[in-house]
Scaffold this motif. Structure first.
Motif, mmCIF file in Angstrom:
data_model
loop_
_atom_site.group_PDB
_atom_site.id
_atom_site.type_symbol
_atom_site.label_atom_id
_atom_site.label_comp_id
_atom_site.label_asym_id
_atom_site.label_seq_id
_atom_site.Cartn_x
_atom_site.Cartn_y
_atom_site.Cartn_z
ATOM 1 N N ASN A 11 14.581 -4.301 25.887
ATOM 2 C CA ASN A 11 15.410 -5.132 25.001
ATOM 3 C C ASN A 11 16.878 -4.818 25.307
ATOM 4 O O ASN A 11 17.384 -3.774 24.912
ATOM 5 C CB ASN A 11 15.054 -4.783 23.546
ATOM 6 C CG ASN A 11 15.965 -5.463 22.548
ATOM 7 O OD1 ASN A 11 16.711 -6.382 22.890
ATOM 8 N ND2 ASN A 11 15.914 -5.003 21.301
ATOM 9 N N LYS A 13 19.431 -6.266 24.149
ATOM 10 C CA LYS A 13 20.331 -6.560 23.015
ATOM 11 C C LYS A 13 21.529 -7.359 23.527
ATOM 12 O O LYS A 13 21.370 -8.196 24.407
ATOM 13 C CB LYS A 13 20.725 -5.261 22.303
ATOM 14 C CG LYS A 13 19.492 -4.418 21.961
ATOM 15 C CD LYS A 13 19.770 -3.268 21.055
ATOM 16 C CE LYS A 13 18.467 -2.525 20.793
ATOM 17 N NZ LYS A 13 18.619 -1.455 19.828
ATOM 18 N N HIS A 98 13.304 -8.016 14.825
ATOM 19 C CA HIS A 98 13.923 -6.724 15.140
ATOM 20 C C HIS A 98 14.726 -6.250 13.928
ATOM 21 O O HIS A 98 15.333 -7.059 13.231
ATOM 22 C CB HIS A 98 14.827 -6.863 16.368
ATOM 23 C CG HIS A 98 15.260 -5.532 16.900
ATOM 24 N ND1 HIS A 98 16.248 -4.794 16.302
ATOM 25 C CD2 HIS A 98 14.816 -4.792 17.943
ATOM 26 C CE1 HIS A 98 16.397 -3.657 16.966
ATOM 27 N NE2 HIS A 98 15.542 -3.636 17.972
ATOM 28 N N GLU A 169 8.813 0.220 15.158
ATOM 29 C CA GLU A 169 10.143 0.760 15.440
ATOM 30 C C GLU A 169 10.746 1.348 14.168
ATOM 31 O O GLU A 169 11.351 0.624 13.363
ATOM 32 C CB GLU A 169 11.068 -0.341 15.959
ATOM 33 C CG GLU A 169 10.636 -0.921 17.287
ATOM 34 C CD GLU A 169 11.840 -1.391 18.100
ATOM 35 O OE1 GLU A 169 11.924 -1.020 19.268
ATOM 36 O OE2 GLU A 169 12.695 -2.093 17.551
ATOM 37 N N ILE A 174 16.147 4.070 16.078
ATOM 38 C CA ILE A 174 16.679 3.068 16.996
ATOM 39 C C ILE A 174 18.124 3.372 17.346
ATOM 40 O O ILE A 174 18.988 3.425 16.467
ATOM 41 C CB ILE A 174 16.557 1.650 16.397
ATOM 42 C CG1 ILE A 174 15.081 1.309 16.219
ATOM 43 C CG2 ILE A 174 17.251 0.626 17.278
ATOM 44 C CD1 ILE A 174 14.846 -0.006 15.533
ATOM 45 N N GLY A 175 18.365 3.593 18.624
ATOM 46 C CA GLY A 175 19.727 3.801 19.106
ATOM 47 C C GLY A 175 20.351 5.101 18.639
ATOM 48 O O GLY A 175 21.556 5.298 18.773
ATOM 49 N N GLY A 211 12.131 3.043 19.787
ATOM 50 C CA GLY A 211 13.122 3.883 19.098
ATOM 51 C C GLY A 211 13.480 5.068 19.964
ATOM 52 O O GLY A 211 12.748 6.052 20.012
ATOM 53 N N SER A 212 14.603 4.924 20.703
ATOM 54 C CA SER A 212 15.112 6.003 21.567
ATOM 55 C C SER A 212 14.099 6.493 22.600
ATOM 56 O O SER A 212 14.046 7.689 22.899
ATOM 57 C CB SER A 212 15.631 7.178 20.715
ATOM 58 O OG SER A 212 16.717 6.761 19.912
ATOM 59 N N LEU A 231 8.816 -0.427 23.419
ATOM 60 C CA LEU A 231 9.930 -1.369 23.381
ATOM 61 C C LEU A 231 11.180 -0.509 23.546
ATOM 62 O O LEU A 231 11.466 0.351 22.714
ATOM 63 C CB LEU A 231 9.945 -2.138 22.061
ATOM 64 C CG LEU A 231 11.063 -3.169 21.865
ATOM 65 C CD1 LEU A 231 11.121 -4.174 23.007
ATOM 66 C CD2 LEU A 231 10.866 -3.928 20.551
ATOM 67 N N GLY A 233 15.222 0.043 24.256
ATOM 68 C CA GLY A 233 16.558 -0.539 24.160
ATOM 69 C C GLY A 233 17.473 0.080 25.203
ATOM 70 O O GLY A 233 17.464 -0.290 26.373
ATOM 71 N N GLY A 234 18.258 1.058 24.780
ATOM 72 C CA GLY A 234 19.303 1.647 25.629
ATOM 73 C C GLY A 234 18.834 2.018 27.025
ATOM 74 O O GLY A 234 19.518 1.722 28.021
HETATM 75 P P1 PGA Z 1 16.644 2.089 21.544
HETATM 76 O O1 PGA Z 1 16.335 0.637 20.949
HETATM 77 O O2 PGA Z 1 15.622 2.353 22.623
HETATM 78 O O3 PGA Z 1 18.040 1.982 22.104
HETATM 79 O O4 PGA Z 1 16.542 3.054 20.421
HETATM 80 C C1 PGA Z 1 15.018 0.218 20.749
HETATM 81 C C2 PGA Z 1 15.017 -1.170 20.142
HETATM 82 O O5 PGA Z 1 15.920 -1.455 19.348
HETATM 83 O O6 PGA Z 1 14.151 -1.989 20.424
#
Ligand code: PGA
Length: 250
Positions: A11, A13, A98, A169, A174-175, A211-212, A231, A233-234
């Protein structure tokens, strides 16, 4: 994850212009020209990079998904993007619900409406659910997850179980760099599977953790018996680290 295909989704974003997205795809294709055929790899760029990414990944086994869609087919909805629009740009799925969108006012009902629209449009929804830190600390995680899940599954037909993906998540992960421990993630995902069993064949339902997730934490999370993928993100913004996470799922 007996019988369930692992799925790793990136993702992005609100990151990457079309030019940056093409550069990412070139790097990813070089780094990972193929991966085990049993693994699904999904790239979720912003709307403006859907078409460039779909083109740049043509012939590659990964597929492309949007980050959300409107619940309306067309009309006076300034700034919204419909399911058929993202489909025509090459998307074959979409993230829905999300927590960053729920924080901007998306309710369970709105998420459920989008799930139905996505399925009717031939898109596979990756639907996010998760508890806040306050909810976890007050011991209501299972209730929160079950309520979010029930509102989604109310619009999914039993024979659509293979076309949906749930992403657990926890909002606090998350993040933040604060990954749930594999034990915490496994417990929550197993609870989600038990709750889902009231409505459909939950042994076929794919449930991801998000989540991270990083290359350093992916493997220990992905060995959990109920966790079918991630899933990301970063760590998906860099083709090298995303490739390492895909390899951890193989
Ligand atoms: P993250 O984000 O891996 O940066 O924590 C995950 C997400 O929001 O799907």
């Amino acid at each position: 994850m007996v019988g369930r295909r692992p799925l790793i989704a990136g993702n992005w974003k609100m990151h990457k212009t079309p030019a940056e997205a093409r550069e990412w795809c070139a790097g990813f294709r070089t780094r990972l020209p193929s991966f085990p055929p049993g693994v699904d790899v999904v790239v979720c760029p912003p709307f403006t990079a859907l078409e460039p990414v779909s083109t740049a990944l043509r012939g590659h086994p990964s597929w492309v998904a949007a980050q959300t869609i409107s619940d309306q087919p067309s009309g006076p909805y300034t700034g919204e993007i419909s399911a058929s629009m993202v489909f025509s740009c090459g998307a074959r799925g979409t993230i829905l619900g999300h927590s960053e969108r729920r924080a901007m006012g998306e309710t369970d009902e709105m998420v459920a409406a989008r799930v139905r629209v996505a399925l009717d449009a031939g898109l596979r929804p990756i639907i996010c659910i998760g508890e806040s830190l306050a909810e976890r600390e007050s011991g209501v995680t299972t209730e929160v997850l079950t309520a979010q899940l029930e509102s989604i599954l109310a619009v999914v037909h039993e024979n659509e179980v293979d076309r949906i993906v749930i992403a657990y998540e926890p909002i606090w992960a998350i993040g933040t760099g604060r990954t749930a421990t594999p034990e915490m993630a496994q417990v929550a995902v197993a609870d989600i599977r038990i709750a889902a069993a009231a409505r459909l064949d939950a042994s076929r339902l794919r449930i991801l953790y998000g989540g991270s997730v990083t290359p350093a934490t992916a493997r220990e999370l992905l060995v959990s018996p109920d966790i079918d993928g991630a899933l990301v993100g970063g760590a998906s913004l860099d083709p090298e680290s995303f490739a390492m996470i895909v390899e951890a799922a193989g």
